[in-house]
Structures are given as C-alpha cells and as structure tokens.
Scaffold this active site. Structure first.
Site, PDB file in Angstrom:
ATOM      1  N   GLY A 107       1.959   6.867  -1.294  1.00  0.00           N
ATOM      2  CA  GLY A 107       1.096   6.186  -0.320  1.00  0.00           C
ATOM      3  C   GLY A 107       0.984   6.938   0.995  1.00  0.00           C
ATOM      4  NE  ARG A 171       1.175   4.539  -4.989  1.00  0.00           N
ATOM      5  CZ  ARG A 171       2.097   4.568  -4.036  1.00  0.00           C
ATOM      6  NH1 ARG A 171       3.228   5.212  -4.252  1.00  0.00           N
ATOM      7  NH2 ARG A 171       1.902   3.953  -2.893  1.00  0.00           N
ATOM      8  CG  ASP A 202       9.850   5.956  -6.986  1.00  0.00           C
ATOM      9  OD1 ASP A 202      11.036   5.851  -7.353  1.00  0.00           O
ATOM     10  OD2 ASP A 202       9.070   4.998  -6.940  1.00  0.00           O
ATOM     11  CE  LYS A 228       5.095   8.764   1.378  1.00  0.00           C
ATOM     12  NZ  LYS A 228       4.336   8.346   0.212  1.00  0.00           N
ATOM     13  CB  THR A 229       7.765   5.534   2.612  1.00  0.00           C
ATOM     14  OG1 THR A 229       7.232   4.248   2.286  1.00  0.00           O
ATOM     15  CG2 THR A 229       9.231   5.386   2.952  1.00  0.00           C
ATOM     16  CG  ASP A 231       7.064   0.886   1.862  1.00  0.00           C
ATOM     17  OD1 ASP A 231       6.011   0.659   2.466  1.00  0.00           O
ATOM     18  OD2 ASP A 231       7.136   0.952   0.623  1.00  0.00           O
TER      19      ASP A 231
HETATM   20  P1  FBP Z   1       5.059   4.867  -0.699  1.00  0.00           P
HETATM   21  O1  FBP Z   1       6.335   4.214  -1.114  1.00  0.00           O
HETATM   22  O2  FBP Z   1       4.532   5.829  -1.671  1.00  0.00           O
HETATM   23  O3  FBP Z   1       5.167   5.452   0.687  1.00  0.00           O
HETATM   24  O4  FBP Z   1       3.947   3.749  -0.575  1.00  0.00           O
HETATM   25  C1  FBP Z   1       4.096   2.665   0.250  1.00  0.00           C
HETATM   26  C2  FBP Z   1       3.064   1.600   0.029  1.00  0.00           C
HETATM   27  O5  FBP Z   1       2.156   1.586   1.100  1.00  0.00           O
HETATM   28  C3  FBP Z   1       3.728   0.248  -0.149  1.00  0.00           C
HETATM   29  O6  FBP Z   1       3.995  -0.356   1.090  1.00  0.00           O
HETATM   30  C4  FBP Z   1       2.735  -0.480  -0.999  1.00  0.00           C
HETATM   31  O7  FBP Z   1       3.346  -1.487  -1.777  1.00  0.00           O
HETATM   32  C5  FBP Z   1       2.198   0.603  -1.887  1.00  0.00           C
HETATM   33  O8  FBP Z   1       2.314   1.796  -1.163  1.00  0.00           O
HETATM   34  C6  FBP Z   1       0.756   0.381  -2.283  1.00  0.00           C
HETATM   35  O9  FBP Z   1       0.421   1.310  -3.260  1.00  0.00           O
HETATM   36  P2  FBP Z   1      -1.044   1.834  -3.555  1.00  0.00           P
HETATM   37  O10 FBP Z   1      -1.418   2.792  -2.460  1.00  0.00           O
HETATM   38  O11 FBP Z   1      -0.891   2.554  -4.841  1.00  0.00           O
HETATM   39  O12 FBP Z   1      -1.936   0.654  -3.609  1.00  0.00           O
END
Ligand code: FBP
Length: 570
Positions: A107, A171, A202, A228-229, A231
């Site tokens: 993400g 992803r 991941d 990076k995240t 979250d």
């Molecule tokens: P990462 O863990 O890859 O940084 O992604 C975070 C995130 O934004 C989460 O908060 C959310 O649940 C998810 O990605 C959403 O995924 P997608 O972009 O595939 O809809």
C-alpha cells in the site's frame, strides 16, 4: 478556490517535459506541490562526513528462532550494523559504480518517493556513474523485469511529493520456485549489485527471502528493506516507526477534527469513523490522541479483554445514553479497520473461513458452512448479509482478510440503533440517535509527506544505499533517535531475521515479520486510557487543521512516537 498553475515554463517544466513517466509529465501542480519540490532535506550528520560501519552482536529472531534459522540458513544470526563517524576519508568512496534496483511494495505511504531520491542522491554523491533501476508495479516488476532507469530529471518532479506513481506499487509476492527463478534472472540480466525493497511487514519478509535466495545461489545482488506502512505496525527498538504513519494520521486527524465541529454544530449526528490500519490500531490511537473523540475502540484491548461484539456495542450505547442525559445527542466514535479481526469469536470464525477458502470449494448452496464449528456458524448467521459477504472476499496475496472492505462502522451503527431502541422501550434511554458512517483510509495514503516523513524517508533511502554500497544484505534500513534534530539521528541496518516469527498463512506455516501491535502497557495507550472517560462525557474536541509545512506545528512529530520515545509525559 486556490489557484493552480500548469507548469509550463522554466527549468522545472523542461525537466518534467523531458522526463515524463507517463504520470506527472502533463500534470497540473498546485503552488504547494511546486514549492515542496525544492524543500531542502537535511541529513543526519553521520551521513555528511566520513563514517565507518560497526557490526553489533549476533542476532536471533522475534519468535521461534529454530524455525527461522532453518528457513534462513545463510542469514540467520547475522549482526545488525551502525554507522559511526570517523576521521579521514569516506570509507566507501572507492570509485566503484553500482547497479541498484528499487521497488515499492504494498500500500502507498507518504514519503516513498523520497526514499528513492535518497538512494539516488547517495549514489550520485559517493558512487558517481551508478545506475538506479525502478521496478514498475511492485514485485511483479522484478519478476517480469519491467523497469525504468531513473535519472535526475525523472526523479525531480517527485521529490517531497505523495504517492508511489514514480514507479507504482503492487502486492504481488515472490514465493514460488519459478518466481524466485524469475527474480534471479532479472538480477543477472541487469547485473544488479543490490535491490532495495520499500515495503511493510510482508514485503520486508519477502525481501529477506530474496536476500537468502540470492546468497544461496551465490548471486552478487544484495537486498535491503525499508520500513514503509501507514499502519505503523512495522517497528522495533532499532526502527522506531514506519514512514507514512505520521502523514496519514495527520490527514485523518484533520478530517476527524472537521467532523467533530460538524457534530457540535448540528447537534444531531453520531459520526462513526473507521480508520485504516489493517491489523493494528496504531492509527486509531494516534488520531484519538490528536483529536479527543468521545469513544475510541482499540482492537488490541478488545482482544485482551476477550470482548464480544455485544460488549463493544453495549459500551458505545452506555456512553451514548449518558451523553444524552447531559443533553448531547451527538458525538464522534473512532473504530480501527481491523476491529472485527480482534474480537475472539470473530477471529475464530475468520480462522475457520481462511482454512475453508484455502482448501475447499465454496458452493452456492452453502454446504461449506457445515465445516464451521457450531459457535462460528451461529455468529456467521447473526452477522448482517453485507458483512458475511465481505468476510468471504478473496484474501490478499499474503493471506490477509481484506479488512479495508469490511464495513464495521455500518454494522456497529445498526447494532447500536437496535440496542438503543430496546433501551427506549425499557425507558432507560430518551435521546435521539442518528449515525453517519465514514471510512478514512485511502485519503491518507498519498498526501504530501509531512516535514518529518520527508526527512525520515530521505535518510532511510540514503542509509539503504550505504548498506548496499558496503556489501550488506538481509538488513532493514534503520534510522533512530528521531526525537532529536535530524543532524543527531542515528543510521544503521537491522537484521531482518531478528524481526521474524513463524505464523499460519494460507493454511501453511510461514516466516513473517512479527507485527508490532498497540501495547496496552505502552505510553500511547496509557495516555489515552487516562483521558478517555473525560473525552466521553465532556467535549474536549481538538481540530488539528491541515498539515503545515512551515510555521507553527510544521516540525511536530506524532504523539505515538514522542510517547514511545519517552519525550512527553504519558
Ligand atoms: P501496507 O501494509 O502494504 O502498507 O498497506 C496498508 C494498507 O493501507 C492497510 O491500512 C489497508 O488495510 C490496506 O493497505 C488496503 O489494501 P489495498 O491497497 O490493497 O486496498
């Protein structure tokens, strides 16, 4: 409306015009975006002079060291490393040119472009003539050898800008023997000395698997990860925060602050705000600390206290009833995206659904439901149909439930409404309730990075390039002492295997970087817990306003980081 202007003159336009990546060449930049391009980024002083690289003691794993040792025979136990200032020449300035690949994985998170700029600028300064390849579209770009060669002109329009569109993200996961083979072929074809994987837990696990694989095949390509995240759940002592968390929380906090003033102005709505963050509730907690909502649910507390959906609903209804007695039929409620996954009864249901989805055919007649345990079946049937469907959606490539697609806020509004109606009939509630649902998620992932994220990312990128230049592999770029001025930040690399544990994914045991969840004994949660009763009944709303790039508050760091570093009182 604030005037925007098309960049159509001067050097900058020439730069963008020549270096189109498809995305930004014909873009319209706002004045603020344009002004950010030249925002000067200071570096930690250790990176500005000669330094030496000092290795620490042998490392272990976050859990199950025997399992991790057998999965990473070439990397397990390797030390983490620190850069230490020294006298004399820059240790790595040998005139050797490097070929480095970089990939954005998972993400979006504000600041990713600056990690790439940091890698690029380090190589320009200390390994002139090096080449940087940006793999397009995430790890799939490595497997398919889809890349773009990055140049100063190409990178320039993306400096200090949000988004991942310089090379885009994805992803995909490199996991089968064929996929590892494809990655090897790319590394050999491009004659790579190194690869930087910018990703979450991941993706950094994947980076470590790649590093192990390349080393086992005696390839010269080394692999370094970057945290990076948005979250905020990829952190440890050496990696105090993941980039993007600071900016995303500030964007959400602005929106929550606005909704609070709306609630107080009309006096008739309860705003249920679900916030991104997947498994961990760090974003929700940080936003609560920034804005002081009436109710905040923290998933980790729900799990620790083994609360049921009914318990969570009752807590909300109790606060709503008390507020109504005080004359407030409005309020703001924050819910973490991953809440549903924290409720033990739902966790059990999801674990059973994961196994069924991984191994069985989900037939329309519903025969698959026979595989559910009695209690899980009852819960599944009790949930609104929309939530049932959302729970059955395909897992992401890492085996996670796609919590972003589960509308918990709507479910909770329904459940609160039903309970309040019951209490009304019993005579214990006399108020009016109208719920408004919001999901703040994607809005926060590509904003202009805060000053903190801009500088942090640039230092992370610089550090990643240093680690590759010095021949390191299987480390995550680590920048610390973040409460101090940038010049005093520390720089190093942490062994990725030291962050790993073994978890069950897609019905199999897999190595994963242990997620850093909200710690209930930690300073951020303790601070929140000491304030939440006051925030519930008295309106202590704070509206932080938009992110500032200069002037008051522009260099403020988020509460979570400051509390965790012990720099403000809990
Ligand atoms: P990462 O863990 O890859 O940084 O992604 C975070 C995130 O934004 C989460 O908060 C959310 O649940 C998810 O990605 C959403 O995924 P997608 O972009 O595939 O809809």
């Amino acid at each position: 409306m604030a005037p925007s202007f098309v960049i159509n003159g001067g050097d900058f336009a020439a730069a963008i015009g020549k270096t189109s990546s498809g995305g930004r060449a014909s873009s319209v930049y706002s004045e603020v975006q344009t002004s950010r391009i030249d925002y000067a980024l200071p570096l930690p002083s250790v990176l500005t002079g000669p330094f030496k690289i000092v290795d620490g003691p042998a490392s272990s794993a976050a859990g199950n060291p025997d399992g991790i040792a057998s999965l990473f025979p070439n990397l397990f136990g390797q030390p983490s490393t620190m850069l230490v200032p020294t006298d004399g020449e820059h240790a790595l300035d040998s005139g050797r040119k490097l070929k480095i690949g970089v990939v954005l994985s998972g993400g979006q998170a504000p600041g990713g472009h600056n990690v790439i700029s940091g890698i690029f600028d380090y190589l320009q300064a200390h390994a002139k003539g090096s080449t940087v390849y940006g793999f397009r579209g995430g790890p799939a770009g490595i497997m398919k050898c889809k890349y773009v060669e990055l140049t100063p002109d190409y990178i320039r329009p993306y400096r200090n800008q949000g988004g991942f569109d310089m090379i885009c993200s994805g992803r995909d996961k490199i996991e089968t023997p064929e996929q590892f083979k494809q990655a090897e072929e790319t590394a050999v074809k491009l004659d790579l000395d190194g690869l930087v994987v910018i990703g979450g837990d991941d993706s950094n696990t994947n980076a470590c698997l790649l590093a192990e694989n390349f080393r086992s095949k005696n390839l010269k390509a080394r692999v370094i990860g970057c945290p990076k995240t948005i979250d905020g759940d990829l952190k440890c002592k050496e990696v105090p925060t993941s980039f993007g968390f600071d900016t995303a929380c500030k964007i959400y906090a602005e929106m929550i602050g606005n909704v609070m003033i709306d609630a107080r102005s009309t006096g008739k709505y309860y705003h249920f705000v679900r916030l991104m963050g997947r498994a961990a509730s760090h974003i929700t907690l940080e936003c609560a600390l920034q804005t002081h909502p009436n109710i905040t649910i923290i998933g980790e507390e729900v799990a620790a206290k083994k609360l049921t959906l009914k318990n969570v609903t009752d807590y909300m209804v109790d606060v709503i009833s008390k507020r109504s007695e005080l004359g407030y039929n409005y309020g703001v409620i924050l819910i973490p995206e991953g809440l549903i996954d924290f409720i033990p009864e739902v966790q059990q249901l999801i674990a059973e659904l994961n196994e069924i989805l991984a191994h069985d055919v989900v037939d329309e007649a519903g025969l698959w439901k026979k595989k559910l345990a009695e209690q899980s079946l009852q819960l599944f049937e009790f949930l609104p149909q929309a939530i049932q469907e959302q729970l059955m959606l395909e897992r992401d490539p890492h085996g996670n439930v796609q919590v972003a697609k589960i509308e918990t806020e709507k479910m909770l509004i329904q459940m609160v409404e039903t309970e309040l109606e019951k209490r009304k009939l019993e005579g214990s509630y006399k108020g009016q309730f109208k719920g408004q649902s919001h999901f703040f998620g994607y809005e926060g992932r590509c904003g202009l990075p805060t000053n903190f994220d801009s500088m942090y990312c640039y230092a992370l990128g610089y550090a990643a390039a240093v680690l590759l230049h010095s021949g390191k592999t299987g480390l995550i770029s680590s920048v610390g002492n973040l409460g101090a001025p940038v010049s005093e930040w520390t720089v190093g690399g942490t062994a990725l295997t030291s962050l790993m544990d073994v978890e069950r994914r897609h019905g199999k045991n897999k190595p994963v970087i242990k997620k850093a969840m909200v710690e209930l004994e930690g300073a951020p949660f303790q601070k929140f817990a000491s304030m939440r009763e006051e925030w519930a009944l008295k309106n202590r709303y704070i509206s932080p306003g938009p992110i500032q790039f200069m002037g008051p508050g522009s260099d403020d760091v988020n509460h979570t980081l400051l509390l965790e570093l012990g720099l403000v009182a809990a």
